[in-house]
Design an enzyme around this catalytic site. Structure first.
Site, PDB file in Angstrom:
ATOM      1  N   GLU A 230      21.886 -16.254  17.642  1.00 38.64           N
ATOM      2  CA  GLU A 230      20.887 -15.186  17.673  1.00 38.64           C
ATOM      3  C   GLU A 230      20.265 -15.146  16.296  1.00 38.64           C
ATOM      4  O   GLU A 230      20.906 -14.728  15.327  1.00 38.64           O
ATOM      5  CB  GLU A 230      21.535 -13.852  18.040  1.00 38.64           C
ATOM      6  N   CYS A 264      16.758  -7.470  13.623  1.00 34.05           N
ATOM      7  CA  CYS A 264      16.248  -8.747  14.140  1.00 34.05           C
ATOM      8  C   CYS A 264      15.087  -8.537  15.099  1.00 34.05           C
ATOM      9  O   CYS A 264      14.077  -9.240  15.033  1.00 34.05           O
ATOM     10  CB  CYS A 264      17.362  -9.507  14.850  1.00 34.05           C
TER      11      CYS A 264
END
Length: 458
Positions: A230, A264
């Site tokens: 990720e 993120c």
């Protein structure tokens, strides 16, 4: 400076230091994780889930203590730290309650006489490499499902999150995870490479930068290990129209500055239709003006918390200055504090040229970058003109119009009229250079499962 440490980002003061692991210690941890796996996998899934349920209960019981630890470690406000502890608790509990059902064996039709069953079995020791921006949440979404599944966990956290990692291990053991089933690592990059190469490690999960993902992914590939990555995001938030521009601008600002922009899937590119652009930007400027640095442990109205480290703040400052040199304009904020504190004032940035280097870079800090467009087609083209593909959102009073645009976003998570649908049951992950694999939700527990065919002939 000690590699593993607790360092208050508001002052630069090093509060606590930790010894890095020797190679002998790494071997001990690998051996323990492998030995515990062979015992842990033999327990029933219900028994493992009960242990994980107890982990969630202890998280809830120690909520305030856990929040204070990460607020000091990486600068998150107490309120946001409490939010994170609660979210991590929800994720752990979700897998304790629903995990066994998600990995139940099921029969599939077979043209061969006999019974064909798909099983979900553990694979072994897993290595996690996690970042500092959400010290508990990142670990919860990796560790909880895999402990229920029957795997064991070696967890290398960020250099500044040593205390929270140790506390997680303490809670795991207090809840009944066998000693060695979850271990906090204090390893070097070379030692991590050695662990990935070790046959006892069967998979690796990393949340971090593109650069880190490329390194870990290459190492995993070399040794034929499954990995979940990720990585970064420059997520678009497309605003096609609004009957309350001030409200949608505040929604955009609040999410962009949450955790001082160190998220993120933050809405890092605000793509706004021409007819409401000026009003939208003016509202952002109002929200940015007059903010002052504050103590993350006791934040006040109109104050903002420090970033995770002084180096992180300096990086964002350099990126904004580079964007200005390339033609962009700062309309509010954009100030790096003097002294050792990691403060960077929340910023409104406009007119970033699409041919510039800055257009392609993720700014991992409190910078709201706004782009003007004049059609749905232009908005979609701009949104997809990105090497990353984590999440994205589209806002409109016409849901069908927003859905048409959102359906064509090249991302792992597309949203209509909300920036991010975040809950324990919602899968999280991206496409393109934002990585691969998914965490959370019903699919997160399957990433490191042996989905074995079990066939009995008739």
């Amino acid at each position: 400076m000690a590699k593993y440490r607790v360092q208050n980002p508001a002052t630069g003061e090093i509060v606590e230091t930790f010894e890095s692991a020797t190679d002998e210690r790494v071997e001990e941890q690998l051996a323990a994780a492998d030995a515990v796996y062979r015992e842990w996998r033999e327990r029933s899934v219900q028994e493992r889930a009960e242990v994980v349920k107890r982990v969630a209960e202890i998280f809830a019981e120690r909520r305030e203590e856990l929040a204070e630890i990460i607020a000091l470690e990486m600068g998150k406000t107490i309120a946001e730290s409490l939010d994170e502890v609660d979210f991590a608790t929800d994720i752990i509990e979700y897998y304790a309650v629903y995990g066994p059902g998600l990995i139940t064996d099921y029969e599939i039709p077979s043209t061969i006489p006999g019974k064909a069953v798909i099983e979900h079995l553990p694979v072994g020791v897993l290595l996690g490499v996690m970042p500092w921006n959400f010290p508990y949440y990142q670990v919860a979404r990796f560790a909880a499902p895999n402990l229920v599944l029957g795997n064991t966990i070696l967890l290398k956290h960020a250099d500044i999150c040593a205390r929270s990692n140790l506390v997680i291990q303490e809670i795991m053991e207090q809840a009944g995870v066998p000693v060695g089933g979850y271990q906090a690592l204090f390893t070097s990059h070379d030692q991590i490479a050695t662990m990935i190469a070790d046959p006892r490690v069967q998979g690796v999960s990393l949340t971090g930068s593109e650069r880190a993902g490329a390194i870990i992914g290459a190492q995993a590939g070399t040794h034929l290990k499954k990995c979940v990555l990720e990585l970064g995001g420059i997520d678009p938030m497309v605003v096609l129209d609004s009957d309350n521009v001030a409200e949608v601008a505040k929604t955009a600002w609040d999410f962009r500055t949450y955790n001082v922009g160190q998220v993120c899937n933050s809405n890092k590119r605000l793509i706004v239709m021409d007819d409401i652009y000026d009003e939208f930007v003016a509202e952002l400027v109002k929200l940015a003006d007059g903010l002052k640095p504050g103590d993350q442990l006791n934040i006040g109205e109109g104050e903002y918390a420090p970033m995770s480290t002084r180096a992180a703040a300096e990086t964002v400052d350099a990126q904004v200055k580079q964007a200005v040199a390339e033609g962009a304009r700062v309309l509010a904020g954009g100030v790096l504090s003097d002294g050792p504190g990691a403060y960077y004032s929340p910023t409104v940035l406009v007119d970033v040229p699409r041919e510039s280097q800055s257009y392609r870079e993720e700014m991992f800090g409190p910078v709201a970058t706004v782009y003007r467009v004049s059609s749905d087609e232009e908005a979609l083209e701009l949104a997809n003109d990105c090497a990353l593909g984590l999440g994205g959102s589209v806002f409109s009073t016409d849901e069908a119009r927003a859905a048409r645009v959102a359906s064509k976003l090249e991302v792992g998570m597309a949203h209509v009229n909300t920036i991010a649908a975040e809950a324990a049951e919602m899968p999280f992950g991206g496409v393109k250079r934002s990585g691969f694999g998914r965490e959370m939700g019903p699919v997160g527990i399957g990433e490191f499962a042996n989905k074995r065919l079990y066939f009995v002939a008739k």
